[in-house]
Every structure is written in structure tokens, then in C-alpha cells.
Design an enzyme around this catalytic site. Structure first.
Site, PDB file in Angstrom:
ATOM      1  N   PRO A 159      16.636   0.536   3.675  1.00 18.76           N
ATOM      2  CA  PRO A 159      16.815   1.855   4.295  1.00 18.76           C
ATOM      3  C   PRO A 159      16.062   3.005   3.626  1.00 18.76           C
ATOM      4  CG  PRO A 159      18.914   0.713   4.107  1.00 18.76           C
ATOM      5  CD  PRO A 159      17.910  -0.119   3.375  1.00 18.76           C
ATOM      6  N   LYS A 160      16.011   3.028   2.294  1.00 15.53           N
ATOM      7  CA  LYS A 160      15.346   4.173   1.637  1.00 15.53           C
ATOM      8  C   LYS A 160      13.851   4.165   1.895  1.00 15.53           C
ATOM      9  CE  LYS A 160      18.082   5.295  -2.415  1.00 15.53           C
ATOM     10  NZ  LYS A 160      18.079   5.377  -3.887  1.00 15.53           N
ATOM     11  N   THR A 161      13.211   3.006   1.703  1.00 18.25           N
ATOM     12  CA  THR A 161      11.756   2.973   1.891  1.00 18.25           C
ATOM     13  C   THR A 161      11.416   3.085   3.378  1.00 18.25           C
ATOM     14  OG1 THR A 161      11.730   0.557   1.854  1.00 18.25           O
ATOM     15  CG2 THR A 161      11.256   1.697  -0.226  1.00 18.25           C
ATOM     16  N   GLY A 217       5.508   0.946  10.633  1.00 17.90           N
ATOM     17  CA  GLY A 217       4.429   1.736  10.039  1.00 17.90           C
ATOM     18  C   GLY A 217       3.695   2.575  11.074  1.00 17.90           C
ATOM     19  N   GLU A 218       3.434   2.006  12.232  1.00 18.50           N
ATOM     20  CA  GLU A 218       2.620   2.705  13.230  1.00 18.50           C
ATOM     21  C   GLU A 218       3.466   3.634  14.112  1.00 18.50           C
ATOM     22  OE1 GLU A 218      -0.641   1.332  12.915  1.00 18.50           O
ATOM     23  OE2 GLU A 218      -0.050  -0.508  11.876  1.00 18.50           O
ATOM     24  N   LYS A 253      11.911  -5.262  12.903  1.00 17.67           N
ATOM     25  CA  LYS A 253      10.637  -5.042  13.581  1.00 17.67           C
ATOM     26  C   LYS A 253       9.839  -4.034  12.740  1.00 17.67           C
ATOM     27  CE  LYS A 253      12.533  -3.762  17.662  1.00 17.67           C
ATOM     28  NZ  LYS A 253      12.654  -3.466  19.116  1.00 17.67           N
ATOM     29  N   GLY A 254       8.545  -3.936  13.014  1.00 14.05           N
ATOM     30  CA  GLY A 254       7.682  -3.057  12.213  1.00 14.05           C
ATOM     31  C   GLY A 254       7.924  -1.590  12.499  1.00 14.05           C
ATOM     32  N   ILE A 302       0.820  -1.214   0.000  1.00 12.53           N
ATOM     33  CA  ILE A 302       0.000   0.000   0.000  1.00 12.53           C
ATOM     34  C   ILE A 302       0.854   1.264   0.000  1.00 12.53           C
ATOM     35  CG2 ILE A 302      -1.914  -1.187   1.090  1.00 12.53           C
ATOM     36  CD1 ILE A 302      -1.160   0.130   3.750  1.00 12.53           C
ATOM     37  N   ILE A 361      17.306  -2.632   9.804  1.00  9.27           N
ATOM     38  CA  ILE A 361      16.581  -1.979   8.718  1.00  9.27           C
ATOM     39  C   ILE A 361      16.925  -2.680   7.404  1.00  9.27           C
ATOM     40  CG2 ILE A 361      16.194   0.218   7.509  1.00  9.27           C
ATOM     41  CD1 ILE A 361      15.219   0.066  10.497  1.00  9.27           C
TER      42      ILE A 361
HETATM   43 MO1  MOS Z   1      -3.021  -0.099   9.666  1.00  9.18          MO
HETATM   44  S1  MOS Z   1      -4.156   1.038  10.935  1.00  9.18           S
HETATM   45  O1  MOS Z   1      -2.632  -1.479  10.409  1.00  9.18           O
HETATM   46  O2  MOS Z   1      -3.548  -0.080   8.135  1.00  9.18           O
END
Ligand code: MOS
Length: 709
Positions: free
Chosen positions: A603-605, A675-676, A672-673, A464, A600
Site C-alpha cells: 500500500p505505501k509504495t 505505473g501507467e 494489476k499494474g 526503477i 494492493i
Molecule cells: Mo514504461 S513507458 O513501460 O517505462
């Protein structure tokens, strides 16, 4: 990574996006852009009242309009066999076109299908409904007393309740976050095409093709394999495409009715009422500490809005149970049903909201104690998980504090609010931390090496925007010792091997690990061909053995050892603001975000992911707010002109820094993640910087100029 790397195919700064060229040249196709023969177009008609019933609905004029094929309402909607016959709390998303009930303003009451989009749009304007109106409730603050404790979020107590009240130094404040709408660039869209009576293909905006496949199959009582879901590119999604929404089901039903493929693209206004949002949430935090800054107690209460037909629940107060080593903690979470559509997770769901309150309150406490805010956090650093008592799989938050403080020049900050100025502007520094669970679930990847040396990687996960495909290519290139140019990643199709939905900051950990495992298995196969030797001249090996290709399909999951650890990603955000004392305008001058997200891999993304999350947090702090006129229960700013979010001119050079130390347990890459955690804690950092600059504590987001003068 794998010990035996025979050459180093990835540059130090990381790969550029493997799909970047397709995206910037317009060659990447999004769900609404597929050419499907015989396609017709759907436009939704929304309710103009906020609560009540449809008394009558006039569709004849629309039906007679040029090009119209059908007008679907609750009176003629084809039976959707898997739909329950009622909208009830805990019974899933809204079922549209099943009866005359209206729960919120903008609720779809009709779907017009015509041979062109323009004709459908015109005919939609001709649909007229008469209603019986009931008294609606859309105001969270006026309805806090009707909140209740949802079954999924029980009250929490550790030690003594409300212990902060007895502490030598204490603060207690209320914080409010307005409704925020995801508003990705790409509108939600679906093309539904029945290939046979019991077989359908959909091109759909979704974060999870397998989950969309499951939901459509269930609704229409089809075998899952008869539902083909395609989403190779997704133009942004921050949780709004985690679930299958009513418009998707409606498009599938409409296509059946008119016996033609149906394309349904939500309008920007529909995006505010049809695909969820971060809910308006009220919070109260009490913190108590000893004079030397040791937390004695944390009390965190929250009430978030939900719809009347569904109990949406998120972990707003959980961060207060987890973040600091306080012996006494109690939390309480309530949801308040209102005549609004159902909220849905939005980047850092719950945690981003909760961290705004907790990290603001920690800042308030630091001033009450006259202790530097970073020092206060270090004094209350949790060395093991306060909730479970387990050791962390990895935690480098103290290193992250240090990296960020050095980079922003924290030593220039003054502990006295309003004491720094530059060129007539007030200057302030603020910081806020974040955390989010580090997860890994199951995924299957096919890795296929062709005679010409091309490596195909296939799995159903969607990308996404975080750069999933790029991370997969990076992992495979390093693991196999082959050039990234030779790697083709194929994603976002339900026919590909199963992968989780893109969400919850778990995809690099999960799918990346599956890529790693598949590459390992593929290398083992080549090693066998090679009589046990380690060569990366795969094409030569295939040729020698007269093979066109070598292929593995590998299912991958985490190890049981993970149960012994508490696994989290951590972040800290540093903000420097300039505030104009005359106009109240806030300019973010510097934004530094530091992530402890393990090793990581891309690294760029990864840097782009962190920067995007930081910008989203700045928007949360300073701009975003969906406003309802409670007299009518209707949104007044459901468009990009009136709903403000940051644009280039609002955002300085945002920097992303990484501790970049591997987590030893979560997955073979040590990743590890992120995004959040990119967003969690940012809004507090901005609010704290504004306080440091002005001495004004704004506890109701967004911090608009009118609140500062
Ligand atoms: Mo996210 S809030 O896990 O798309």
C-alpha cells in the site's frame, strides 16, 4: 493471498521501502558511482547542424589536449560487428560513428576519452566540424501531410465510419501535446569494463539488465553470459531506459579501443537528444451522442513525430477503441518523420497522449449535452471489452468514480463554467479517466531460507522506483509468515534468474507472482521436512534436519485461462484548480487519483506510485514542453532552468485511493499494474478543471498563463 497465513507480519498501512534507508543515506550506488580501477571518462560532442553531412572534422587539437586518450569519430571508430552498416527506418536505434550523415541537432559526432572528466569535457570543446547543410524539417504541424501509417498501427473501424457526424449532438476538436522529456533525477550513465577480449562488465542505467545484456552481446558478437550487466539501483526512469541507446554501445566500443574501463555520463542537455522522449502529437477527436448522452460514434485521428531513421509507433488512438461502449468507432494513426532523434515510450506511452484528447472531448460533450461528466461516462460504461468482445477479468471503474467524487467534493462543482469563486480566484473541478492493459509475463525467482531465518529472494528485474523490492518482500512475508526484517531482496543483475524489463505496468504482476510461486514451493519443501505438518519455525526445521539452508528456483507464468478475458487496470483522476483571472496562473488545489489496480500488495509504495504519476500528469497539463527553434532545428530549453516541471510548491497534497478488489485471474495475488494508469487521464482532468473554472478550453498543452488571459 494464500489461505493459510499463520501470522500477520505486514502492518495494515504496508511496508516502508526495503531500500529506503540505503537511498536516503546515499549508500545506494547508482551506475556512475562504482569505483572501477583505471577508469577513464567519455564526453560526447553533438552536431551543431540539423541535417546534412560532416564535410571535415578536426580532432588533432583535442587529441593533443592534456590527458586525452582518444577522440572517436566515424573516421576511426572500431568496428562494431553486430551493427548494421546503415541507418534505415525499422532497422533499430541510431548507429553512431558509422558515416558522415547528420539526421538531427545534437547527434553525437565524436566521443572524447580522457583520464579525468574535466579534461574530457575541455577536449570535447576543441573538436570542430565543418558541414554540408541540407534543409531540415522539425515542425510537426508544418509537416502533417508527410505522415504515413506505420506497419504496426493499422486504421481501425467498428460499425460505421465517422458516425458521430450524424448524431443529434456532436463535437469535433483538435488537441496538441508538445514533446515531453523524461528527465529522471539520475542521468543516464554507463561504466564499461572489458574483463577479457570476449568478456565485459557494465554498470548501466537500464530498466532491463537482461535486455541490455542481449543487445550488447548482439552488437559485439559475444555469448550473452559473457556480458555482465549490473543495475541494483536506478534513479528514476519512465521509459527512457527501456532500450539500449547509442551512448551505451559507444562506451563499450571506446573501452575496447583505449583498453581501459570507460565511464560515460550523459549531460542534462544530452538527456534531451540521446534517450528519447514523448513525441509531439497532434490529435482530432469527433464525438457524437443522442440527446440523453449515449455515444453514437467516436472518430480519433492522431499524428505523432518520429525521426527520419526510425519509425517510432505508439498506441495513441487505441484508448478510443477500448474505453467506451460506442457502436461506431474509427481511428487513424500517422507518424511524421522529422529531423529529430527518435521518441521512446514515456509513462503511459500513447495512452496518456490519447486520453488527454479523448477525456477532454468527453468533457466538451458533457457541456454540449448538459450532463454531468461522470454521469456521461457511466451512461457509456463498457461492461465487456468493446474491441474483443471478451469479458473483463475485473473492472471496478464505477466504484472508482464514486470514491473520487466523494473525496474531492464533486457535489460542490457547478456545471456552469466560471461561476465559482474563492478569494478572487476562479474555482473549477475536472475529472478524466484512464486505462492500461494488465499484463503478466514470465519470471524466475530463487528463494533461499538460511539457518538464521533470513530469506533471500533473487531475480534480475530492476527496481526503477515503484518499489518492486518492497512488493516482493511484502508478498514473501505474508506467504511464508515471516517478518519482513528477515527478508533480503537482490535485484538488478543479469547473473540473477531471468525477469522481464521493468516497464509496461507488469512487474508486480509478473515478478510478484514468481515470488508467490517460489514461496509456495519452498513451503512445500519445508512441509515435507516436517512430515506434512505446517510450521513456520523454519530455522528449527533446518536445524532438526541438519541443513544450512533450503532453496528453490521457480519459473512462473500466467495461466492459459487469461486468454478468455480482457485485462485492464483503470483509473480516474479528480482535480480542483484555482485560476487567477488577472494573471492566468493556475494552481492545482486538490488532486485525487483513484486506481482499480486489483488487490494492493504494497500500500505505501502503491500510493507513492499513483501520486508520482499524478504529479507527472499535472506537469504535462501545465508546464512541460520541449521547444525547438525551427529556424535552426535546435532545442532552446534543454536544461532544468528553462524546461519546467512541477516542484513541491506547484503541487498540493495529492491523494491516492484504491478500490482494492482482487482480479480473480491475472495472478495469485489478484494484483494489476498501476505505473501507467497513474498518469493516463490526469492532463485531461486538469484541462477540464481549468475550463470549468474559466470557460476557456485550451486544446494545446501546456496550459500556461498566457493562453488564459
Ligand atoms: Mo514504461 S513507458 O513501460 O517505462
Amino acid at each position: 493471498m494464500e489461505s493459510k497465513i499463520l501470522n500477520k507480519p505486514i502492518p495494515e498501512e504496508g511496508l516502508s521501502r526495503v531500500d529506503g534507508r540505503l537511498k536516503v543515506t546515499g549508500k545506494a550506488k547508482y551506475s556512475a558511482e562504482y569505483d572501477v580501477k583505471g577508469v577513464c571518462y567519455g564526453v560526447m560532442v553533438g552536431s551543431t547542424i540539423t541535417k546534412g553531412n560532416i564535410k571535415s572534422i578536426e580532432t588533432k587539437t583535442a587529441e593533443r589536449a592534456p590527458g586525452v586518450l582518444a577522440v572517436i569519430t566515424y573516421l576511426n571508430c572500431p568496428n562494431i560487428p553486430g551493427y548494421h552498416t546503415d541507418n534505415q527506418p525499422d532497422k533499430g536505434p541510431l548507429k553512431i560513428f558509422i558515416d558522415d550523415k547528420i539526421y538531427f541537432n545534437g547527434q553525437p559526432i565524436a566521443l572524447v576519452i580522457a583520464d579525468t572528466y574535466e579534461r574530457a569535457l575541455f577536449a570535447a570543446s576543441l573538436v570542430k566540424a565543418d558541414y554540408t547543410k541540407d534543409q531540415h524539417q522539425t515542425d510537426l504541424k508544418a509537416n502533417l501531410s508527410s505522415g504515413f501509417s506505420p506497419s504496426k498501427a493499422k486504421d481501425y473501424l467498428r460499425g460505421q465510419e465517422d458516425a458521430y457526424k450524424l448524431a443529434p449532438v456532436k463535437i469535433e476538436h483538435e488537441y496538441t501535446l508538445p514533446t515531453e522529456v523524461h528527465n529522471p533525477m539520475e542521468l543516464h550513465a554507463i561504466i564499461a569494463c572489458w574483463d577479457a577480449d570476449d568478456k565485459i562488465t557494465v554498470w548501466d542505467k537500464t530498466q532491463g539488465v537482461k535486455s541490455t545484456q542481449r543487445v550488447i552481446a548482439q552488437a559485439f558478437k559475444l555469448p550473452p553470459e559473457n556480458v555482465q550487466v549490473t543495475a541494483p539501483f536506478v534513479g528514476g526512469a519512465f521509459g527512457a531506459a527501456l532500450r539500449t541507446w547509442p551512448h551505451e554501445i559507444a562506451a563499450v566500443a571506446a573501452a575496447k579501443l583505449v583498453k581501459r574501463p570507460v565511464k560515460l555520463v550523459l549531460s542534462r542537455a544530452d538527456m534531451f537528444t540521446s534517450v528519447g522522449y514523448r513525441p509531439h502529437t497532434w490529435q482530432k477527436v469527433g464525438l457524437g451522442a443522442t440527446a440523453d448522452g449515449k455515444l453514437v460514434g467516436i472518430t480519433h485521428e492522431a499524428s505523432g513525430q518520429t525521426s527520419v531513421y526510425e519509425n517510432f509507433t505508439e498506441g495513441v488512438v487505441n484508448i478510443s477503441q477500448l474505453m467506451y461502449a460506442s457502436p461506431n468507432v474509427n481511428t487513424r494513426y500517422r507518424i511524421v518523420p522529422l529531423n529529430v532523434n527518435t521518441p521512446t515510450p514515456m509513462r503511459g506511452p500513447g495512452e496518456a497522449t490519447g486520453a488527454y484528447a479523448l477525456e477532454s472531448a468527453m468533457d466538451e460533450l458533457s457541456y454540449a449535452l448538459n450532463i454531468d461528466p461522470i454521469e456521461l461516462r457511466i451512461r457509456n460504461h463498457a461492461d465487456s471489452d468493446p474491441l474483443s468482445g471478451k469479458p473483463y477479468s475485473s473492472k471496478f471503474l464505477k466504484e472508482a468514480y464514486q470514491l473520487g467524487a466523494d473525496k474531492i467534493g464533486w457535489s460542490e462543482r457547478s456545471q456552469k463554467p466560471g461561476s465559482l469563486t474563492k478569494d478572487g480566484w476562479l474555482v473549477g473541478y475536472g475529472m478524466g479517466a484512464g486505462m492500461f492493459g494488465a499484463y503478466r509475463s514470465n519470471a524466475t525467482v530463487t528463494a533461499r531460507l538460511m539457518a538464521d531465518g533470513t530469506l533471500f529472494l533473487q531475480t534480475s528485474v530492476t527496481d526503477i522506483g515503484p518499489g518492486t523490492g518492497t512488493a516482493m518482500a511484502s508478498i514473501a512475508a505474508e506467504s511464508m509468515g515471516i517478518s519482513p526484517e528477515k527478508i533480503r531482496v537482490e535485484l538488478g543483475d543479469s547473473a540473477l534468474p531471468p525477469s522481464p524489463t521493468q516497464g509496461g505496468s507488469q512487474v508486480t504482476s509478473t515478478v510478484g507472482a514468481a515470488v508467490f510461486d517460489a514461496c509456495k514451493e519452498l513451503k512445500d519443501k519445508f512441509r515435507q521436512l516436517d512430515g506434512g505438518a505446517d510450521s513456520t519455525d523454519y530455522t528449527a526445521l533446518l536445524q532438526k534436519n541438519k541443513l544450512q539452508k533450503l532453496e528453490v528456483t521457480t519459473a512462473s507464468k500466467g495461466s492459459a485461462a487469461m486468454n478468455n478475458y480482457a485485462a485492464f487496470s483503470w483509473s480516474v483522476h479528480f482535480i480542483q484548480v484555482y485560476v487567477n483571472p488577472n494573471t492566468g496562473v493556475v494552481k492545482v488545489n486538490k488532486a485525487i487519483s483513484v486506481a482499480d489496480a486489483g488487490h494492493i500488495v504494497s500500500p505505501k509504495t502503491a500510493a507513492s506510485q499513483i501520486k508520482g504519476g499524478s504529479i507527472m500528469g499535472i506537469g504535462m497539463a501545465l508546464m512541460e514542453e520541449a521547444v525547438i527553434d525551427h529556424r535552426y532545428g535546435r532545442l532552446v530549453n534543454n536544461n532544468f532552468a528553462d524546461y519546467h516541471m512541477p516542484v513541491q510548491a506547484d503541487i498540493p497534497q495529492v491523494e491516492a485511493l484504491f478500490v482494492n478488489k482482487p482480479d480473480p485471474y491475472l495472478n495469485p495475488m489478484g494484483a494489476k499494474g498501476m505505473g501507467e494508469i497513474a498518469t493516463i487521464g490526469v492532463a485531461a482532468a486538469v484541462a477540464n478543471a481549468v475550463y470549468n473554472a474559466t470557460g476557456k478550453r485550451i486544446r494545446e498543452l501546456p496550459i500556461t498563463p498566457d493562453k488564459l488571459i
